[in-house]
Design an enzyme around this catalytic site. Structure first.
Site, mmCIF file in Angstrom:
data_model
loop_
_atom_site.group_PDB
_atom_site.id
_atom_site.type_symbol
_atom_site.label_atom_id
_atom_site.label_comp_id
_atom_site.label_asym_id
_atom_site.label_seq_id
_atom_site.Cartn_x
_atom_site.Cartn_y
_atom_site.Cartn_z
ATOM 1 N N ASP A 168 -13.358 -27.965 16.461
ATOM 2 C CA ASP A 168 -12.902 -27.721 17.828
ATOM 3 C C ASP A 168 -13.018 -26.238 18.168
ATOM 4 O O ASP A 168 -12.258 -25.706 18.971
ATOM 5 C CB ASP A 168 -11.459 -28.187 18.004
ATOM 6 C CG ASP A 168 -10.489 -27.476 17.070
ATOM 7 O OD1 ASP A 168 -10.951 -26.901 16.064
ATOM 8 O OD2 ASP A 168 -9.272 -27.485 17.343
ATOM 9 N N GLU A 169 -13.992 -25.581 17.558
ATOM 10 C CA GLU A 169 -14.190 -24.147 17.751
ATOM 11 C C GLU A 169 -15.515 -23.874 18.458
ATOM 12 O O GLU A 169 -16.557 -24.394 18.067
ATOM 13 C CB GLU A 169 -14.166 -23.421 16.402
ATOM 14 C CG GLU A 169 -12.835 -23.529 15.681
ATOM 15 C CD GLU A 169 -12.865 -22.923 14.293
ATOM 16 O OE1 GLU A 169 -11.792 -22.608 13.768
ATOM 17 O OE2 GLU A 169 -13.982 -22.780 13.724
#
Length: 258
Positions: A168-169
């Site tokens: 989720d980066e």
């Protein structure tokens, strides 16, 4: 004279795709040509003398070989393009991956050195994304990632790069600029874009934390800038958590409170 057909071996039916004959579709002799992954057929129909038929078969075979070579070369090119995309782009979101991010960083760094200025790197981490996977399922998590990727992609400049480097980066590389202060306006815009309700997921609202770093001021390598931006992102995450703990959060907001 020759006809080329697409041949269905199950039904025995053919579809003419090239012909120097008129309506001649019956009486063919088919020969199998076995390839590693599939089977082709060559068909001939004799209407000439023995010598001309021999020439026809040779010409037809030569044409088939040429088509096969063209076909295999095309398959190799398609395979090469596919492998390249797999190597450089994230399979889920289609965004540049870490490898392509490195390449774009080197290009920006070279430009910054020539102009004796810098550029910004923005690190984005979705808040408590694990909660989405745990409560809504991984399919919903994938939808969130794709939606966030599309939003970020459509709200950065054409000269900027948005990359997914982890679960989720995300990382944004801005264009070369002589501005050194943190790009607060850009971060605020991206934060607002991320927080828009997701209609496909019952109005789910996702929040994110941000950290930034400046080329040359905080380092001249991608690793150094990522480390500095990551540190700032965690400061922002703690700040957001403290703010959220002071007020009641709607159920459709995925945040840090839990």
């Amino acid at each position: 004279q020759v006809q080329w057909h697409i041949y269905d071996s199950d039904s025995g039916q053919t579809e003419i795709i090239f012909s120097t004959l008129e309506g001649e579709t019956e009486g063919y002799s088919f020969k199998k040509v076995n390839l590693p992954s599939e089977t082709w057929y060559i068909g001939t129909k004799e209407k000439q003398t023995s010598s001309s038929s021999h020439i026809l078969i040779l010409d037809a075979t030569g044409l088939l070989v040429s088509l096969l070579i063209s076909y295999l070369v095309n398959r190799l090119l398609v395979s090469h393009k596919t492998n390249r995309e797999l190597a450089l782009y994230d399979h889920l979101t289609g965004l540049p991956n870490r490898r392509l991010l490195n390449d774009r960083f080197r290009q920006l760094a070279a430009q910054a050195k020539r102009q004796n200025i810098g550029f910004h790197l923005i690190f984005i981490d979705l808040n408590n994304f694990k909660q989405i996977n745990d409560t809504l399922g991984h399919t919903a998590g994938d939808k969130v990632l794709n939606e966030i990727a599309c939003r970020l992609q459509s709200h950065i400049r054409g000269s900027d790069t948005i990359s997914r480097i982890g679960g989720d980066e995300f990382v944004v590389l801005s264009e070369v600029t002589d501005s050194r202060p943190p790009p607060s306006d850009m971060i605020e815009k991206l934060s607002d874009v991320i927080m828009r309700p997701m209609a496909d997921l019952n109005g789910l609202i996702v929040q994110a934390s941000f950290g930034s770093a400046h080329y040359d001021t905080h380092g001249t390598t991608l690793t150094a800038l990522l480390s500095h931006a990551d540190h700032n992102m965690y400061i922002d995450k703690r700040r957001n958590k403290e703010k959220l703990s002071q007020r009641e959060i709607p159920e459709n907001v995925i945040n840090l409170k839990s």
